[in-house]
Design a protein around this motif. Structure first.
Motif, PDB file in Angstrom:
ATOM      1  N   HIS A 112      24.525 -32.469 -26.764  1.00 46.48           N
ATOM      2  CA  HIS A 112      23.110 -32.823 -26.947  1.00 46.48           C
ATOM      3  C   HIS A 112      22.230 -32.177 -25.876  1.00 46.48           C
ATOM      4  CE1 HIS A 112      24.824 -35.653 -29.708  1.00 46.48           C
ATOM      5  NE2 HIS A 112      25.416 -36.333 -28.735  1.00 46.48           N
ATOM      6  N   ASP A 125      16.764 -33.277 -27.211  1.00 52.11           N
ATOM      7  CA  ASP A 125      17.265 -34.290 -28.144  1.00 52.11           C
ATOM      8  C   ASP A 125      17.310 -35.666 -27.488  1.00 52.11           C
ATOM      9  OD1 ASP A 125      17.597 -32.429 -30.153  1.00 52.11           O
ATOM     10  OD2 ASP A 125      19.705 -32.051 -29.672  1.00 52.11           O
ATOM     11  N   LEU A 126      17.812 -35.719 -26.254  1.00 49.78           N
ATOM     12  CA  LEU A 126      17.940 -37.000 -25.574  1.00 49.78           C
ATOM     13  C   LEU A 126      16.571 -37.554 -25.178  1.00 49.78           C
ATOM     14  CD1 LEU A 126      21.067 -36.321 -23.334  1.00 49.78           C
ATOM     15  CD2 LEU A 126      20.962 -37.438 -25.568  1.00 49.78           C
ATOM     16  N   VAL A 183      15.195 -39.500 -28.010  1.00 47.01           N
ATOM     17  CA  VAL A 183      15.748 -40.862 -28.100  1.00 47.01           C
ATOM     18  C   VAL A 183      15.058 -41.770 -27.091  1.00 47.01           C
ATOM     19  CG1 VAL A 183      17.828 -42.261 -27.840  1.00 47.01           C
ATOM     20  CG2 VAL A 183      17.980 -40.000 -28.906  1.00 47.01           C
ATOM     21  N   ALA A 222      11.577 -42.599 -28.149  1.00 49.67           N
ATOM     22  CA  ALA A 222      11.584 -43.581 -29.237  1.00 49.67           C
ATOM     23  C   ALA A 222      11.786 -44.994 -28.698  1.00 49.67           C
ATOM     24  CB  ALA A 222      12.675 -43.235 -30.240  1.00 49.67           C
ATOM     25  N   GLN A 247      24.153 -38.585 -22.521  1.00 52.99           N
ATOM     26  CA  GLN A 247      23.687 -39.678 -23.369  1.00 52.99           C
ATOM     27  C   GLN A 247      22.469 -40.343 -22.744  1.00 52.99           C
ATOM     28  OE1 GLN A 247      27.453 -41.940 -23.299  1.00 52.99           O
ATOM     29  NE2 GLN A 247      27.485 -41.806 -25.527  1.00 52.99           N
ATOM     30  N   VAL A 260      19.623 -48.579 -30.914  1.00 51.43           N
ATOM     31  CA  VAL A 260      20.494 -47.622 -30.234  1.00 51.43           C
ATOM     32  C   VAL A 260      21.551 -47.077 -31.177  1.00 51.43           C
ATOM     33  CG1 VAL A 260      22.230 -47.376 -28.418  1.00 51.43           C
ATOM     34  CG2 VAL A 260      20.095 -48.595 -27.949  1.00 51.43           C
ATOM     35  N   TYR A 274      21.209 -43.856 -33.242  1.00 49.85           N
ATOM     36  CA  TYR A 274      21.267 -42.537 -32.617  1.00 49.85           C
ATOM     37  C   TYR A 274      22.692 -42.068 -32.344  1.00 49.85           C
ATOM     38  CZ  TYR A 274      16.281 -43.245 -32.118  1.00 49.85           C
ATOM     39  OH  TYR A 274      14.956 -43.466 -32.383  1.00 49.85           O
ATOM     40  N   LYS A 313      24.414 -40.189 -29.123  1.00 43.44           N
ATOM     41  CA  LYS A 313      23.363 -39.778 -28.199  1.00 43.44           C
ATOM     42  C   LYS A 313      22.986 -40.907 -27.236  1.00 43.44           C
ATOM     43  CE  LYS A 313      21.124 -36.425 -31.277  1.00 43.44           C
ATOM     44  NZ  LYS A 313      19.861 -36.090 -31.995  1.00 43.44           N
ATOM     45  N   ALA A 314      23.370 -42.130 -27.563  1.00 41.03           N
ATOM     46  CA  ALA A 314      23.006 -43.277 -26.725  1.00 41.03           C
ATOM     47  C   ALA A 314      24.150 -44.275 -26.694  1.00 41.03           C
ATOM     48  CB  ALA A 314      21.736 -43.945 -27.253  1.00 41.03           C
TER      49      ALA A 314
END
Length: 373
Positions: A92, A96-97, A100, A103, A127, A148, A151, A154-155
């Motif tokens: 990632h 991208d992170l 997240v 968001a 992450q 979470v 995703y 990624k998380a």
């Protein structure tokens, strides 16, 4: 929190190692050691910036103490290695992170904050790490974990004990300071100065957020230090800092931190690096063994007040240490803002379940044209 690997020794391992030495052909020499990376942290961060957030995942110190640049493709890895850096290919990108994290900020912190939660990008795990502390209701826990889960890898969510409390009574730092008409003793963070040499000191904004907390004295001896300037904030722009102007000519302000009976010189400031070793000091206690868990994290106090772009470390902290300094080497890094350490806890470096959060110093100094000696 990342943990360093524990060396393992055993009789079996020793015997196997001896057997390997005895039977190894003498003609086969051991391979030469891998070349030592020549790119330091500053060059590695420049590489991250030049390659871009779409193809990098940040930089961090690994368990071996190397400064690693995370990249999303082999071509970017070759670029890092060609410059003498250490590369690790990850899934990632920072972009991208960041999406997240943004968001989570927009859907929770900015609309309906959940007290006793924190999140931020952890380059070492590639992450967004979401920390859930005690005091989160079942409904809020589900709301956060459901978000979470959307995703994927990624998380991730980690459960940690204790509540995040304002460190006016709870965190570590330098010397003790008091506002005679205010309710909360705190800690002096760093002495700083402007371009003309005028001296100030930094502490937590929540220590000096009322009219009763404008004038500050040294706790030992009650010596008058100075007055809060207009440069302070607690939460209006998601920050936690106060700048106090020295007004007592009999006070000598030095660019140093005192902790555990030792003096540490401070000559500059910067933003922290993920995974680096850091120290923290306070009027109540000092924890000189710690690590940056996340260099830029969003967290929410039980009151619902949201803090953004804060530093999260593995330190413990105790009441009375708000505003205390976080540093590495001779660089000022942060001012203590909050912690999940219980007030009656034994605070020492052997513990890893506690987290302490800091306002980045470099941001404050850049905003007001100040420097850390």
């Amino acid at each position: 929190m990342r943990r360093l690997p524990t060396p393992r020794t055993s009789v079996t391992a020793a015997i196997c190692g001896l057997f390997a030495v005895l039977v190894a052909p003498t003609a086969n020499a051991a391979p030469p050691p891998a070349p030592t990376p020549t790119a330091g942290p500053a060059q590695a961060r420049a590489l991250v910036a030049s390659i871009g957030a779409d193809r990098t995942g940040g930089a961090f110190y690994d368990a071996a103490g190397r400064f690693v640049v995370a990249v999303t493709d082999e071509a970017a890895a070759r670029t890092v290695r060609a410059q003498g850096g250490t590369a690790q290919v990850v899934d990632h990108s920072t972009a991208d992170l960041n999406a997240v994290r943004t968001a989570l900020d927009q859907r929770i912190a900015d609309t309906d904050p959940i007290p006793n939660t924190a999140w931020g990008i952890d380059p070492s795990t590639n992450q967004v790490t979401v920390s859930v502390f005690d005091g989160v209701s079942a409904a809020d826990r589900k709301r956060l974990t459901d978000l979470v889960a959307a995703y994927g890898d990624k998380a991730r969510v980690e459960e940690l004990p204790g509540e995040i409390k304002e460190t006016a009574y709870e965190s570590l730092g330098g010397i003790g300071i008091v506002a005679p008409y205010g309710p909360t003793p705190c800690t002096l963070g760093f002495n700083v100065r402007d371009s003309s040499g005028k001296k100030y000191f930094l502490t937590a904004g929540h220590c000096a957020s009322t009219d009763d907390e404008r004038f500050w004295h040294r706790e030992a001896g009650g010596i008058y230090l100075g007055k809060r300037t207009e440069w302070w904030d607690f939460g209006e722009i998601d920050k936690d800092y106060a700048v106090i102007e020295y007004l007592n000519d009999d006070v000598a302000a030095y660019g140093a931190v005192r902790a555990a009976g030792a003096t540490f010189e401070i000559t500059g400031s910067r933003y922290p690096d993920d995974g680096e070793a850091v120290k923290r000091a306070g009027a109540v206690s000092s924890d000189l063994v710690g690590q940056v868990i996340n260099p830029s994290v969003t967290f929410t106090f039980p009151s619902g007040k949201v803090m953004k772009n804060m530093i999260e470390t593995s330190h413990c902290a105790l009441p009375g240490d708000s505003g205390g300094p976080l540093w590495a080497g001779t660089d000022a890094l942060g001012i203590a803002s909050g912690t999940n350490t219980p007030a009656n806890a034994s605070c020492n470096s052997a513990q890893n379940q506690y987290r302490t959060f800091f306002q980045p110093v470099h941001w404050v100094l850049a905003r007001y044209g100040l420097s850390a000696f």
